[in-house]
Motif scaffolding. Structure first.
Motif, PDB file in Angstrom:
ATOM      1  N   TYR A   6      91.256  31.721  47.743  1.00 43.21           N
ATOM      2  CA  TYR A   6      90.395  32.839  47.369  1.00 43.21           C
ATOM      3  C   TYR A   6      90.893  33.513  46.093  1.00 43.21           C
ATOM      4  O   TYR A   6      90.089  34.002  45.284  1.00 43.21           O
ATOM      5  CB  TYR A   6      90.294  33.852  48.512  1.00 43.21           C
ATOM      6  N   ASN A  20      88.458  33.855  43.045  1.00 42.21           N
ATOM      7  CA  ASN A  20      88.186  35.205  42.542  1.00 42.21           C
ATOM      8  C   ASN A  20      88.663  35.380  41.112  1.00 42.21           C
ATOM      9  O   ASN A  20      88.401  36.422  40.494  1.00 42.21           O
ATOM     10  CB  ASN A  20      88.872  36.260  43.427  1.00 42.21           C
ATOM     11  N   ASP A  52      91.571  35.970  40.252  1.00 40.71           N
ATOM     12  CA  ASP A  52      92.464  37.135  40.271  1.00 40.71           C
ATOM     13  C   ASP A  52      93.483  36.892  41.372  1.00 40.71           C
ATOM     14  O   ASP A  52      93.146  36.910  42.564  1.00 40.71           O
ATOM     15  CB  ASP A  52      91.669  38.418  40.541  1.00 40.71           C
ATOM     16  N   ARG A  91      93.712  39.336  44.341  1.00 44.85           N
ATOM     17  CA  ARG A  91      92.598  39.495  45.283  1.00 44.85           C
ATOM     18  C   ARG A  91      92.523  38.241  46.130  1.00 44.85           C
ATOM     19  O   ARG A  91      91.851  37.267  45.782  1.00 44.85           O
ATOM     20  CB  ARG A  91      91.289  39.775  44.543  1.00 44.85           C
ATOM     21  N   THR A 100      85.590  38.079  48.743  1.00 44.49           N
ATOM     22  CA  THR A 100      84.730  39.214  48.431  1.00 44.49           C
ATOM     23  C   THR A 100      83.327  38.920  48.949  1.00 44.49           C
ATOM     24  O   THR A 100      83.010  37.799  49.356  1.00 44.49           O
ATOM     25  CB  THR A 100      84.688  39.466  46.922  1.00 44.49           C
ATOM     26  N   LEU A 158      81.828  36.213  46.740  1.00 44.08           N
ATOM     27  CA  LEU A 158      82.393  34.894  47.004  1.00 44.08           C
ATOM     28  C   LEU A 158      81.929  34.358  48.353  1.00 44.08           C
ATOM     29  O   LEU A 158      81.608  33.164  48.484  1.00 44.08           O
ATOM     30  CB  LEU A 158      83.926  34.973  46.956  1.00 44.08           C
ATOM     31  N   THR A 193      82.196  42.681  44.650  1.00 45.56           N
ATOM     32  CA  THR A 193      83.651  42.484  44.552  1.00 45.56           C
ATOM     33  C   THR A 193      84.414  43.245  45.634  1.00 45.56           C
ATOM     34  O   THR A 193      85.638  43.338  45.566  1.00 45.56           O
ATOM     35  CB  THR A 193      84.152  42.929  43.165  1.00 45.56           C
ATOM     36  N   ALA A 245      86.191  43.533  49.094  1.00 41.69           N
ATOM     37  CA  ALA A 245      86.877  42.524  49.904  1.00 41.69           C
ATOM     38  C   ALA A 245      86.424  42.597  51.357  1.00 41.69           C
ATOM     39  O   ALA A 245      86.105  43.673  51.878  1.00 41.69           O
ATOM     40  CB  ALA A 245      88.383  42.709  49.806  1.00 41.69           C
TER      41      ALA A 245
END
Length: 677
Positions: free
Chosen positions: A113, A117, A119, A122, A126, A129, A170, A172
């Protein structure tokens, strides 16, 4: 846990298939896949690639495999299927739940993930996602609402949406620990509900109405019911038994404690989620009527049946959902006796009949089981089988403690042998005790007081001069029934402010409803006085107090005794509603002699000059004054270190005369006049 984990892992393989496809698709459009700092910054090339490709959905969600799943502890094929059925989840909801759950089952998904993402910080899915992994575009409104308020995943806290300040896509997704642990096979309850919720099992013979309520839950799909319980009834036991009839366990919820919490709405949601996870029903109460409306709103979510209970009528404003309303009557004497015998099987002394020993105690089945446990402990500590005294002692432990804040509790220590009264008065007192013992048979089984909304209580009036034995007689009656005596001085209940007297009385009656005891209203004429013609506001409000008390006495289900020195001041409407009226006479000479003998007892050393016959002939004193004089004489004798003689008794009588404001005449004291001063 092992029995449920393989089935869940097979379901998560679908998530992994979707993630692998997403990773492959992501790599195809990555302008610099070997960048060691990817996810920490956004390059121009990555931004250009995003502009060129957009954020469409990944590959369609993989089809469910055909491999049979193991049966899970929560019913259905596995726990996830059981949860989907109980919570009303759609296939998309299940897919979103699996995507959010994956990092809690397989830590690799944190890395997956983070990569998807773009990132590394993160590491949970999300909303955007999750939708793309499910093969849906991020802007699909029908899919996004499945992760918003009003959808079961969010309303039941099966998924927690974090980061509310971020844009929707975005934010989570996190599966609470209790939900992930349940899906993995663990059964430990939600820690936040400790002390508020307790699983309760069905015991023994079901209470009356359990089958009918269970059928309503099953056939009519009743989601909310309100069980209004009468004093001595157990709505909790009825609710537990009804849920057992439809194959559900019960979660008993302490509503007052829940309502007092600053997080009451959140905790109510967790209660419903716990019921949905475990396939249980909720039995919650007692309802006070002042609970925050958010509690009822949260309890209305989910599919678990909610059985609320309380002693007052249901207010439609409490909940937008109209409940099935059920009146819960107390157990009959036969049913109560059956619970006593069932609980104490093999421990009762020979010849002990729980039905007759505890007929005056109106208890529900759970209270009887607790009382029986206490009785067994008391008997075991004494090394004896359970007898009548143990049964009554155990039953008294089930009294609510609230009444002790409003009335003085007296544990009876006197018996019928301690009373010195005419035979006709004793007969009335025995009749009062019998009414308390047999009211179930007469009023409920034989229906000798139908209609009118009247309670099943017993009310008596004790009238007579001060010291004639009214309070002691009430204590004897209570002791013969194995009950405690609670004395209320009505003079302290009366309040000068309008409406406060009624509130004080209502608090007493409400607390007394949860107590098996004798309620003694001392100085009853302070409020039970005659209603008068209304000439000003004072008369009108005084009459309102009397009228309120008239009505409240009729609906009282307990045993109440009114004591007054001034019977003539009582309203006739009160005397009509009384079951027994006992007029206590001033004792005659024979009774006074017996009282002097009884008050001195057989432990007090007596002087050779004692002449109790003279005391009985000469001094017309009531029993209370005789007792007071005997105690004073005992102190005088103890002070000089000698037996109680006529000097001490005459001196004590003289003090009693001065307390009463009476003159010490030579015609009464005779040769002992000098000792009276």
């Amino acid at each position: 846990m092992a029995t449920n984990l393989p089935a869940l892992l097979r379901r998560l393989q679908r998530v992994e298939v979707a993630v692998r496809a997403a990773v492959a698709q992501r790599r195809e459009t990555d302008p610099n896949p070997d960048d060691p700092f990817r996810g920490l910054y956004l390059s121009d090339e990555a931004l250009d690639a995003t502009l060129a490709t957009g954020r469409g959905p990944y590959l369609p969600w993989p089809e469910e495999d055909e491999q049979p799943r193991r049966a899970g502890p929560a019913g259905g094929t596995d726990r996830l299927d059981a949860l989907a059925t109980a919570a009303g989840l759609t296939p998309l909801d299940v897919a979103l739940l699996l995507v959010a759950l994956a990092p809690d089952v397989d830590s690799r998904f944190e890395q997956f993930y983070g990569y998807l993402n773009d990132d590394v910080t993160r590491r949970r899915a999300t909303i955007g996602l999750a939708l793309r992994l499910c093969g849906l575009p991020e802007a699909a409104a029908s899919a996004r609402v499945r992760l918003a308020s009003g959808a079961p995943l969010v309303d039941l806290r099966l998924i927690q949406v974090d980061d509310p300040d971020r844009p929707v896509l975005t934010r989570a997704l996190r599966v609470p620990d209790r939900v992930s642990a349940h899906l993995l096979g663990a059964d430990a309850p939600e820690p936040l509900l400790t002390g508020l919720v307790e699983p309760v099992d069905d015991h023994g013979t079901p209470p009356p109405g359990a089958t009918e309520l269970g059928q309503a839950l099953d056939r009519a799909r009743v989601r909310l019911a309100y069980l209004r319980e009468r004093p001595g009834a157990s709505a909790l036991a009825l609710g537990v038994a009804a849920l057992a009839r439809v194959g559900r366990t019960a979660l008993a919820v302490d509503l007052p404690r829940l309502a007092d919490s600053p997080r009451s709405a959140e905790l109510a949601t967790l209660v419903v989620r716990e019921a949905v996870l475990t396939g249980a029903g909720v039995v919650i109460g007692p309802v006070g009527g002042d609970e925050p409306w958010e509690i009822w709103a949260q309890l209305a979510t989910g599919s678990a049946p909610v059985l609320a209970y309380g002693g007052q009528a249901w207010d439609p404003g409490w909940s937008p959902q109209a409940p099935l309303q059920v009146e819960v009557a107390p157990l009959s004497a036969v049913d109560r006796a059956a619970v006593w015998r069932e609980t104490l099987a093999g421990t009762l002394a020979d010849g002990v009949d729980p039905a007759s020993a505890t007929a005056q105690f109106i208890l529900g089945a759970p209270a009887i089981r607790r009382a029986a446990s206490v009785a067994a402990q008391i008997a075991a500590a004494a090394g004896e089988p359970v007898d009548e005294s143990h049964l009554r002692a155990g039953a008294r432990t089930q009294n609510a403690a609230g009444l002790e804040r409003l009335a003085r509790r007296i544990v009876p220590e006197v018996s019928w042998d301690d009373l010195v009264l005419p035979g006709s008065i004793l007969a009335l007192l025995h009749e009062l005790a019998d009414r308390a013992r047999f009211r179930d048979r007469v009023l409920r089984e034989w229906r000798m007081r139908p209609g009118g909304g009247r309670g099943h209580g017993v009310t008596a009036l004790f009238a007579g001069d001060s010291g004639t034995g009214k309070t002691m007689s009430a204590e004897v009656v209570a002791g013969s029934l194995g009950l405690d005596l609670y004395t209320v001085n009505l003079a302290t209940v009366v309040d000068k402010y309008v409406g406060e007297t009624e509130k004080n009385l209502e608090r007493i009656f409400a607390e007394a409803a949860g107590v098996n005891g004798v309620l003694l209203f001392d100085e009853a004429d302070a409020i039970f006085g005659k209603r008068s013609e209304v000439r000003d506001a004072h008369d009108r409000y005084a009459n309102i107090e009397s009228a309120y008390l008239l009505q409240r006495m009729e609906t009282f289900d307990g045993l109440a005794v009114l004591a007054t020195n001034l019977r003539a001041n009582l309203d006739e409407a009160f005397t009509r509603r009384l079951d027994i009226v006992v007029d206590f006479p001033v004792p005659d000479e024979e009774a006074r002699l017996a009282l002097w003998e009884r008050c001195l007892g057989n432990r007090v050393p007596r002087g050779a000059d004692l002449d109790l016959g003279f005391l009985a002939r000469s001094f017309e004193l009531a029993g209370g004054h005789i007792r007071s004089a005997a105690v004073t004489a005992a102190y005088l004798a103890a002070g000089v270190g000698q037996p109680v003689g006529m000097a001490e008794l005459i001196g004590a009588v003289g003090r009693e005369y001065r307390k009463l404001g009476r003159l010490t005449l030579e015609s009464e004291f005779g040769p002992y006049l000098a000792l009276a001063h």
